[in-house]
Scaffold this motif. Sequence first.
Motif, short mmCIF file in Angstrom:
data_model
loop_
_atom_site.label_atom_id
_atom_site.label_comp_id
_atom_site.label_asym_id
_atom_site.label_seq_id
_atom_site.Cartn_x
_atom_site.Cartn_y
_atom_site.Cartn_z
N ALA A 23 38.83 45.22 57.00
CA ALA A 23 39.23 44.12 56.12
C ALA A 23 40.08 43.07 56.84
CB ALA A 23 40.00 44.66 54.91
N GLU A 266 32.40 34.75 46.12
CA GLU A 266 33.39 34.40 47.16
C GLU A 266 33.86 32.95 46.99
OE1 GLU A 266 34.28 35.39 51.79
OE2 GLU A 266 32.18 35.08 51.27
N LYS A 312 35.97 40.97 52.60
CA LYS A 312 37.31 41.45 52.94
C LYS A 312 38.22 41.54 51.71
CE LYS A 312 35.90 41.23 57.22
NZ LYS A 312 34.76 42.10 57.39
N GLN A 313 39.11 42.54 51.72
CA GLN A 313 39.87 42.80 50.49
C GLN A 313 41.15 43.59 50.76
OE1 GLN A 313 37.30 46.63 49.13
NE2 GLN A 313 36.14 44.75 49.31
N HIS A 345 41.56 40.70 40.26
CA HIS A 345 40.13 40.57 40.47
C HIS A 345 39.40 41.78 39.88
CE1 HIS A 345 40.80 37.84 44.26
NE2 HIS A 345 41.08 37.23 43.13
N ILE A 374 41.77 46.09 43.33
CA ILE A 374 41.28 45.30 44.45
C ILE A 374 41.70 43.84 44.31
CG2 ILE A 374 39.09 44.73 43.29
CD1 ILE A 374 37.69 45.28 45.92
N TYR A 376 40.27 40.54 46.41
CA TYR A 376 39.43 40.04 47.50
C TYR A 376 40.15 38.98 48.30
CZ TYR A 376 35.36 42.43 45.61
OH TYR A 376 34.46 43.39 45.20
N ARG A 377 39.67 38.78 49.54
CA ARG A 377 40.21 37.73 50.40
C ARG A 377 39.06 36.77 50.73
NH1 ARG A 377 41.72 39.81 55.47
NH2 ARG A 377 42.90 37.90 55.72
#
Length: 449
Positions: A23, A266, A312-313, A345, A374, A376-377
């Motif tokens: 990640a 995303e 990624k997260q 999220h 979670i 996310y990124r």
Amino acid sequence: FCFSSWFLVQVHGQGGVKFQNWAKTYGSSPELYFQPTSVEEIREILDMARQRDKRVKVVGGGHSPSDIACTDDFMIHTGKMNRVLKVDKEKQQVTVEGGIFLSDLNIELSKHGLALANLGAVSEVTAAGVIGTGTHNTGIEHGILPTQVIALTLLTASGEILECSESINTDVFQAARLHLGCLGIILTVTFQCVPQFYLHEVAFPSTLTEVLDHLEDHLKRSKYFRFLWFPHSENVSVIYQDPTNKPPSSSANWLWDYAVGYYLLEFLLWISTFVPSLVCWINRFFFWLLFSSRVENVAISYKIFNYECRFKQHVQDWAIPIEKTKEALLELKAALENNPKLVAHYPVEVRFAQRDEIWLSPCFQRDSCYMNIIMYRPYGKNIPHLNYWLTYEGIMKKHGGRPHWAKAHSCTRKDFEKMYPAFPKFCSVREKLDPTGMFLNSYLEKVFY
């Protein structure tokens, strides 16, 4: 670099390697990075570490969303020690080197008509790593993955090799089945397998109230039951997975799963970093788009167990006693409702696991519910998540929770002494096997000191 003449084997350690987890949330710059191909080479590395007063960290697939694998000293990557050593079809057992990826093992087992009874979401992880952190999936008749381990061999800091099982070196075995990378180096692992099987997966929409009010029924109805809750709403996707004789089939749609479920998500989450209130809308929109109708798939077991982690997260995952599931989830829901600044999220993934006797297992002596949250990124952007994390951790602690070892958490030794009745036993085995702390790093120092 090559450290030559006075070693029997020439051990090559590479400088300038930057390690990052999958990640890209944690990383380190080991002084030397090794990829040994034999036990002799590993022994040489440990000798060198001892002489130069360096610590050693073994890394596998690098999937852990924490700094459990990071070190600035010596890092050993075991990817070149990845063979299947023995398949016993009669006993349905397989012995492998610790560095084998489960993705390779799944295919090998399949050739012999065998399978692992349960797998986590990701198979790009090593056999030794999976048991190191207590990887789990779901199914109240199934324990975490280390419960499938019936024997292992461990190379200790002193260079001694210990064979461990229920009957040999019993205490070391109980510790090493969830070893945190701090007891030594896992050379081989023997798994108890089952005959190869196919799974029929059914996902259908429901509500949080319905699922929590009928939790017992759901747990009885499906062998591998889990559900996804969409924060800021009542929406839930229920997922049943059960062995089947049906032929493989799929109602999945590449366009939806990727174009929408990945790229559009995303992009929208990235926009929500400027307008956080959009997250509630995004969670509901994606539920309607991707999860509001019934979907079925049939495939070989490992293909159903494994699923796309998207992008990624940041992740947290705690196990609480199963009877606390409803109370804890409703409390998390209320916390989000009462604090408009707190955004979460989707999904909150809720899974279940059977009690076991492994000393540092989050399911030690109790059937458990794992609640995975979670953030996310999107495009690698860092998202403010600390308030959500602390709120969640507070709720988990209050209900007797124990954090997943691979994931980031803020617990210290004091917490673990309360959480784990067998914690002192584990510590005494660790101190005996590694008296100088060769296998520690900053993550583990918080655990043990």
